[in-house]
Design a protein around this motif. Structure first.
Motif, PDB file in Angstrom:
ATOM      1  N   ASN A  64      -2.764 -25.038  -7.608  1.00 51.58           N
ATOM      2  CA  ASN A  64      -3.705 -25.156  -8.728  1.00 51.58           C
ATOM      3  C   ASN A  64      -3.834 -23.858  -9.516  1.00 51.58           C
ATOM      4  O   ASN A  64      -4.520 -23.820 -10.535  1.00 51.58           O
ATOM      5  N   GLY A  65      -3.230 -22.793  -9.027  1.00 54.52           N
ATOM      6  CA  GLY A  65      -3.306 -21.511  -9.719  1.00 54.52           C
ATOM      7  C   GLY A  65      -4.618 -20.779  -9.503  1.00 54.52           C
ATOM      8  O   GLY A  65      -4.951 -19.863 -10.259  1.00 54.52           O
ATOM      9  N   THR A  66      -5.380 -21.165  -8.475  1.00 50.25           N
ATOM     10  CA  THR A  66      -6.673 -20.518  -8.226  1.00 50.25           C
ATOM     11  C   THR A  66      -6.643 -19.565  -7.035  1.00 50.25           C
ATOM     12  O   THR A  66      -7.671 -18.974  -6.704  1.00 50.25           O
ATOM     13  N   LEU A  67      -5.480 -19.400  -6.429  1.00 54.17           N
ATOM     14  CA  LEU A  67      -5.360 -18.500  -5.285  1.00 54.17           C
ATOM     15  C   LEU A  67      -5.263 -17.069  -5.791  1.00 54.17           C
ATOM     16  O   LEU A  67      -4.435 -16.745  -6.640  1.00 54.17           O
ATOM     17  N   LYS A  68      -6.145 -16.211  -5.312  1.00 52.89           N
ATOM     18  CA  LYS A  68      -6.134 -14.812  -5.712  1.00 52.89           C
ATOM     19  C   LYS A  68      -5.401 -14.013  -4.649  1.00 52.89           C
ATOM     20  O   LYS A  68      -5.714 -14.103  -3.474  1.00 52.89           O
ATOM     21  N   THR A  69      -4.428 -13.235  -5.090  1.00 47.54           N
ATOM     22  CA  THR A  69      -3.659 -12.413  -4.168  1.00 47.54           C
ATOM     23  C   THR A  69      -3.693 -10.958  -4.611  1.00 47.54           C
ATOM     24  O   THR A  69      -3.992 -10.657  -5.762  1.00 47.54           O
ATOM     25  N   ILE A  70      -3.389 -10.077  -3.682  1.00 46.81           N
ATOM     26  CA  ILE A  70      -3.346  -8.644  -3.944  1.00 46.81           C
ATOM     27  C   ILE A  70      -1.963  -8.156  -3.527  1.00 46.81           C
ATOM     28  O   ILE A  70      -1.509  -8.462  -2.421  1.00 46.81           O
ATOM     29  N   PRO A  71      -1.291  -7.395  -4.379  1.00 48.44           N
ATOM     30  CA  PRO A  71       0.014  -6.875  -3.985  1.00 48.44           C
ATOM     31  C   PRO A  71      -0.094  -6.013  -2.729  1.00 48.44           C
ATOM     32  O   PRO A  71      -1.067  -5.275  -2.551  1.00 48.44           O
ATOM     33  N   PHE A  72       0.908  -6.111  -1.867  1.00 50.66           N
ATOM     34  CA  PHE A  72       0.906  -5.362  -0.615  1.00 50.66           C
ATOM     35  C   PHE A  72       0.805  -3.864  -0.874  1.00 50.66           C
ATOM     36  O   PHE A  72       0.127  -3.141  -0.150  1.00 50.66           O
ATOM     37  N   SER A  73       1.457  -3.409  -1.930  1.00 50.12           N
ATOM     38  CA  SER A  73       1.406  -1.975  -2.251  1.00 50.12           C
ATOM     39  C   SER A  73      -0.027  -1.533  -2.548  1.00 50.12           C
ATOM     40  O   SER A  73      -0.419  -0.419  -2.199  1.00 50.12           O
ATOM     41  N   ASP A  74      -0.835  -2.403  -3.175  1.00 44.94           N
ATOM     42  CA  ASP A  74      -2.241  -2.066  -3.436  1.00 44.94           C
ATOM     43  C   ASP A  74      -3.054  -1.984  -2.144  1.00 44.94           C
ATOM     44  O   ASP A  74      -3.941  -1.142  -2.019  1.00 44.94           O
ATOM     45  N   VAL A  75      -2.757  -2.856  -1.211  1.00 49.39           N
ATOM     46  CA  VAL A  75      -3.434  -2.825   0.089  1.00 49.39           C
ATOM     47  C   VAL A  75      -3.124  -1.505   0.795  1.00 49.39           C
ATOM     48  O   VAL A  75      -4.000  -0.844   1.334  1.00 49.39           O
ATOM     49  N   LEU A  76      -1.842  -1.121   0.774  1.00 47.74           N
ATOM     50  CA  LEU A  76      -1.449   0.146   1.394  1.00 47.74           C
ATOM     51  C   LEU A  76      -2.151   1.324   0.738  1.00 47.74           C
ATOM     52  O   LEU A  76      -2.649   2.219   1.419  1.00 47.74           O
ATOM     53  N   LYS A  77      -2.197   1.334  -0.606  1.00 46.99           N
ATOM     54  CA  LYS A  77      -2.865   2.420  -1.322  1.00 46.99           C
ATOM     55  C   LYS A  77      -4.340   2.507  -0.937  1.00 46.99           C
ATOM     56  O   LYS A  77      -4.881   3.585  -0.776  1.00 46.99           O
ATOM     57  N   LYS A  78      -4.972   1.342  -0.797  1.00 48.15           N
ATOM     58  CA  LYS A  78      -6.404   1.296  -0.440  1.00 48.15           C
ATOM     59  C   LYS A  78      -6.663   2.029   0.878  1.00 48.15           C
ATOM     60  O   LYS A  78      -7.694   2.658   1.057  1.00 48.15           O
ATOM     61  N   TYR A  79      -5.707   1.965   1.790  1.00 45.99           N
ATOM     62  CA  TYR A  79      -5.869   2.587   3.103  1.00 45.99           C
ATOM     63  C   TYR A  79      -5.073   3.892   3.241  1.00 45.99           C
ATOM     64  O   TYR A  79      -4.856   4.377   4.348  1.00 45.99           O
TER      65      TYR A  79
END
Length: 83
Positions: A64-79
């Motif tokens: 449906n196009g309502t799934l929100k995802t975060i790029p893996f690289s952004d997750v790594l940067k966050k930590y």
């Protein structure tokens, strides 16, 4: 759940390796082998109903196009990590 006894044959090298692993986990060889085989069997079993429902919901949201995802690289940067 019932239990069934089975006679298995393993080569000496395999037994030596399994005995070392059992000692690392402070288990007897028999207990270690039983635990390992039961754990492996559970991995091959069918997923729970809760998991299936959650995955169906994720698939529906993706379609449906309502799934929100975060790029893996952004997750790594966050930590504070990098690829």
């Amino acid at each position: 759940m019932g239990k069934t006894k089975k006679l298995i044959e393993l080569d000496d090298k395999a037994i030596a390796i399994l005995e070392k692993q059992a000692k690392l986990q402070k288990r007897s060889l028999k207990n270690y082998i039983e635990y390992t085989l039961e754990d492996m069997a559970l991995r091959y079993s069918e997923p729970s109903e809760e998991y299936k429902k959650m995955m169906d919901d994720m698939i529906d949201r993706m379609e449906n196009g309502t799934l929100k995802t975060i790029p893996f690289s952004d997750v790594l940067k966050k930590y504070g990590r990098e690829l």
